[in-house]
Design an enzyme around this catalytic site. Structure first.
Site, PDB file in Angstrom:
ATOM      1  N   CYS A 190       0.052   5.506   0.803  1.00 31.50           N
ATOM      2  CA  CYS A 190      -0.950   6.484   1.242  1.00 31.50           C
ATOM      3  C   CYS A 190      -0.408   7.868   0.938  1.00 31.50           C
ATOM      4  O   CYS A 190       0.724   8.191   1.313  1.00 31.50           O
ATOM      5  CB  CYS A 190      -1.229   6.338   2.731  1.00 31.50           C
ATOM      6  SG  CYS A 190      -2.508   7.484   3.336  1.00 31.50           S
ATOM      7  N   ARG A 243       0.824  -1.203   0.000  1.00 32.65           N
ATOM      8  CA  ARG A 243       0.000   0.000   0.000  1.00 32.65           C
ATOM      9  C   ARG A 243       0.855   1.248   0.000  1.00 32.65           C
ATOM     10  O   ARG A 243       1.967   1.260   0.518  1.00 32.65           O
ATOM     11  CB  ARG A 243      -0.873   0.001   1.251  1.00 32.65           C
ATOM     12  CG  ARG A 243      -1.860   1.149   1.298  1.00 32.65           C
ATOM     13  CD  ARG A 243      -2.595   1.168   2.599  1.00 32.65           C
ATOM     14  NE  ARG A 243      -1.863   1.986   3.552  1.00 32.65           N
ATOM     15  CZ  ARG A 243      -2.285   2.260   4.763  1.00 32.65           C
ATOM     16  NH1 ARG A 243      -3.411   1.764   5.206  1.00 32.65           N
ATOM     17  NH2 ARG A 243      -1.573   3.019   5.560  1.00 32.65           N
TER      18      ARG A 243
END
Length: 130
Positions: free
Chosen positions: A107, A105
């Site tokens: 962000c 991931r």
């Protein structure tokens, strides 16, 4: 040439913009970014950023399910937040959906997200049949 198939479901928000909810290509499902929109009403869900993150992940999950997968098949997400001060609240809600082997991931804080939502997430899932 790679064959690609559009994936769509009424269980995730639809719009009139020129993109697919998801595209399946060679066993990989690329899911478009979703904000915290209720697919039944087409309206942004009320509540804090944690509540909104749950809705976003549910929208992603609906597209992945339509392609024959589950959130366990998600291998990569990108999380966009309007304010990095929301990072911890987004993480807490996000973790509820990705407990075992969470996807890779990134962000990022975005200057402005569509419709001024506070969180948007896109995903890549491996839904290739074995």
């Amino acid at each position: 040439m790679t064959e690609k198939t559009a994936v769509s479901t009424d269980d995730a928000p639809r719009n009139d913009n020129p993109y697919s909810q998801g595209v399946l290509a060679d066993g990989l499902l690329f899911v478009s970014g979703f904000g915290p929109v209720d697919p039944e009403t087409g309206e942004e869900v009320e509540g804090d950023v944690g509540t909104q993150t749950h809705r976003v992940v549910e929208n992603l999950a609906a597209v992945v399910a339509e392609a024959g997968g589950s959130l366990a098949d998600v291998v990569k997400t990108t999380v966009y937040v309007a304010d990095m001060d929301d990072y911890e609240a987004v993480n807490e809600a996000y973790a509820d959906h990705f407990e075992e082997t969470p996807p890779a991931r990134v962000c990022v804080e975005a200057a402005r997200l569509p419709d001024d939502v506070r969180v948007e997430i896109d995903a890549i899932a491996n839904v290739e049949e074995e």
